[in-house]
Design a protein around this motif. Structure first.
Motif, short mmCIF file in Angstrom:
data_model
loop_
_atom_site.label_atom_id
_atom_site.label_comp_id
_atom_site.label_asym_id
_atom_site.label_seq_id
_atom_site.Cartn_x
_atom_site.Cartn_y
_atom_site.Cartn_z
N LYS A 115 -36.35 29.15 34.95
CA LYS A 115 -35.72 28.77 36.22
C LYS A 115 -34.86 27.53 36.06
O LYS A 115 -33.73 27.46 36.55
N ASP A 116 -35.40 26.54 35.35
CA ASP A 116 -34.64 25.29 35.13
C ASP A 116 -33.39 25.55 34.30
O ASP A 116 -32.33 24.94 34.54
N ALA A 117 -33.51 26.42 33.33
CA ALA A 117 -32.36 26.74 32.48
C ALA A 117 -31.22 27.32 33.31
O ALA A 117 -30.04 26.99 33.10
N GLU A 118 -31.57 28.17 34.27
CA GLU A 118 -30.53 28.78 35.10
C GLU A 118 -29.87 27.76 36.02
O GLU A 118 -28.70 27.89 36.37
N ARG A 119 -30.60 26.74 36.40
CA ARG A 119 -30.06 25.75 37.33
C ARG A 119 -29.26 24.66 36.62
O ARG A 119 -28.57 23.87 37.28
N TRP A 120 -29.36 24.59 35.32
CA TRP A 120 -28.74 23.50 34.57
C TRP A 120 -27.22 23.38 34.80
O TRP A 120 -26.73 22.28 35.07
N PRO A 121 -26.43 24.45 34.72
CA PRO A 121 -24.98 24.30 34.92
C PRO A 121 -24.63 23.73 36.29
O PRO A 121 -23.74 22.87 36.41
N ALA A 122 -25.32 24.19 37.34
CA ALA A 122 -25.04 23.68 38.68
C ALA A 122 -25.42 22.21 38.80
O ALA A 122 -24.72 21.41 39.45
N PHE A 123 -26.51 21.83 38.17
CA PHE A 123 -26.95 20.43 38.20
C PHE A 123 -25.93 19.52 37.51
O PHE A 123 -25.54 18.48 38.05
N THR A 124 -25.50 19.90 36.32
CA THR A 124 -24.54 19.06 35.60
C THR A 124 -23.23 18.95 36.37
O THR A 124 -22.58 17.89 36.36
N ALA A 125 -22.83 20.03 37.04
CA ALA A 125 -21.60 20.00 37.83
C ALA A 125 -21.75 19.04 39.01
O ALA A 125 -20.82 18.27 39.32
N ARG A 126 -22.90 19.04 39.67
CA ARG A 126 -23.15 18.15 40.81
C ARG A 126 -23.12 16.69 40.35
O ARG A 126 -22.45 15.84 40.97
N VAL A 127 -23.83 16.37 39.29
CA VAL A 127 -23.85 15.00 38.78
C VAL A 127 -22.44 14.55 38.41
O VAL A 127 -22.02 13.42 38.72
N HIS A 128 -21.69 15.43 37.79
CA HIS A 128 -20.33 15.08 37.36
C HIS A 128 -19.44 14.78 38.56
O HIS A 128 -18.68 13.80 38.56
#
Length: 519
Positions: A115-128
């Protein structure tokens, strides 16, 4: 006074050198006065054992903005920057490693949580996206929220437009996320304790607070300003070490005509007819200048180097209330080699299995005690720069938090080695076999950081990056525009906006303020 300059810069760290160079390139006669025998501030390397060298304070190059690079004539490519991976030992064995490659990091996370792996791209985009907005704030002086000036009002309106430019969703998330505790922020994204700890420790770095304290999400985001999307908890490092950045900045300063004086410790700031007119060195020499710009922290500058009689009592009180609260020690280890499986030590390793572990460690600091199980972050710079240790050997730098400057009913001179023992024991549990590789150990407590580097209370950030000490409240409310109440006196260090980790940002903005003042 035998010698007089257009500007005297106190301190030869990054911000001091940036300020001096920008002023010199504008045609000013500038001198930098550095108390030590070499410039560099926190980037100065230390030989802590025969043949072993490391820079214990500055772990990376931070964000060098295009504006700072352009103002200095600095070519970023010349620094040959590398981006270390960031890892955490898993309690069940193995490592969780984050890299700049989003897909690669997803695969690493998948072992711990699909689950965390799938959310990783969206998380990095938000932080950026949020960090990009902070970067816009950091490229200009802090907003003057009390202004009646039409020009300043236009700037505030422009800031509002930039905020709206994020889009409704990102704007709401920025306003919601910034004041959050970092553990709450990460709970919304991930389920893996190890992943949340690996990311979340970036929100408490050099803070006495724990990850359940409000505003720690801001600190996490602050340290991602300037990062490319996907780079989480990592900053660039010159392949040849941080000394390369210092030498390049020094070369550019001298090329612009800046006079550099080392071994020139400033004892006091001279004030005549209510104006800063120069400084007095500890040698007794007086150096005159039309402007005095200090890269020392606000407390040291305004209440130690300057006679407080020249300041309003309310400002004196505000400066005394600045939270420094140095809470991290640096432990330098000379290793006769890396332990088995030490290949992962080429990057950054964070030792914290969960944010609950980090919160418990912070509880000790709240009550004036060092944690027997501190949060630890290690790097082995000699994996990248082998010349800083004898052949086949390595220098390890350990950031060990929580170790407060003010100990309750104890003294660091008696506690230094006991804390060093606790750090090594914590390391050994996480990286078996490391303790046997240690040839020598040097422990730098917050007290040592204060005496060696001039950091008040051992606070590398020159004042914690808490929500009440950022933007127009840094260093104190009403005095965020670098010029101090005494005409001719300015601050340019990390204790001013935008703060630590934004390399040369404060120095550039302070230099522009000096150049823009009315003669």
């Amino acid at each position: 006074m035998a010698t007089s300059y257009d500007a005297i810069v106190i301190g030869g760290g990054t911000n001091g050198l940036v300020t001096a160079t920008v002023l010199a390139k504008a045609g000013k006669r500038v001198v930098v006065l550095e108390a030590n025998d070499a410039v560099g501030g926190g980037q100065r390397a230390l030989e802590f054992a025969p043949g072993f060298r490391a820079d214990p304070v500055a772990p990376d190059a931070g964000w060098i903005s295009p504006a700072v690079a352009a103002a200095r004539g600095l070519r970023i490519d010349d620094l040959d920057l590398v981006w270390p991976e960031v890892s955490a030992p898993a309690p069940e064995g193995g490592m969780l490693t984050l890299s700049r490659d989003v897909a690669k990091t997803q695969e690493a996370i998948r072992r711990f949580s699909a689950k965390d792996a799938e959310r990783w791209p969206a998380f990095t985009a938000r932080v950026h996206r949020i960090a990009e907005f902070l970067g816009l704030l950091y490229g200009a002086p802090a907003p003057d929220v009390d202004t009646t000036s039409l020009g300043e009002l236009f700037k505030l309106a422009g800031l509002g437009l930039k905020l709206r430019g994020l889009g409704k969703t990102e704007m709401i998330e920025l306003l919601r996320n910034v004041p959050m505790a970092v553990d709450e922020f990460l709970d919304e994204w991930f389920e893996s304790d190890l992943l949340k700890a690996l990311i979340g420790t970036g929100g408490v770095n050099n803070l006495q607070q724990g990850p359940r304290s409000g505003g720690t999400t801001f600190v996490l985001l602050h340290h991602h300003v300037g990062n490319p999307e996907g780079a989480i908890r990592t900053r660039p490092v010159p392949r040849a070490g941080m000394g390369l950045l210092t030498s390049r900045l020094l070369e550019l300063a001298r090329g612009a005509g800046v006079e550099i004086r080392t071994g020139a410790s400033v004892q006091s700031i001279l004030v005549r007819t209510d104006t800063a007119t120069g400084v007095v060195l500890t040698s007794g020499e007086e150096v005159g200048g039309r402007a005095v710009i200090s890269s020392a922290d606000p407390f040291r500058t305004l209440l130690v180097l300057l006679d407080p009689v020249h300041l309003d009592p309310e400002l004196i009180h505000a400066v005394r209330q600045i939270k420094f609260r140095g809470v991290a020690a640096k432990v330098l280890l000379a290793l006769d080699g890396l332990p088995d499986g030490g290949s992962s030590l080429g990057g950054i390793v964070s030792v914290a299995p969960s944010l609950t572990y980090v919160e418990k460690a912070s509880d000790h600091a709240k009550y004036g005690r060092w944690s027997p199980e501190p949060w630890i972050e290690i790097r082995v710079p000699t994996v990248i720069s082998p010349a800083d240790a004898p052949a086949g050997k390595h220098a390890m730098v350990v950031h060990a938090q929580y170790a407060p400057y003010h100990l309750r009913d104890r003294d660091w001179s008696a506690e230094r080695e006991r804390f060093g023992d606790a750090v090594v024991a914590t390391l050994e549990r996480a990286i078996p076999g490391l303790a046997a590789r240690i040839q020598s150990r040097t422990v730098l407590t917050p007290k040592d950081l204060e005496s060696r580097y001039g950091y008040t209370e051992g606070a590398i950030s020159q004042g914690e990056l808490t929500l009440d000490q950022i933007l127009f409240m840094r260093p104190v409310a009403g005095w965020a525009r670098y010029q101090m109440p005494v005409p001719g006196l300015f601050l340019c260090g990390a204790g001013t906006h935008p703060g630590g980790g934004i390399t040369g940002g404060s120095g550039l903005l302070a230099a522009r303020e000096v150049l823009g003042r009315k003669a």
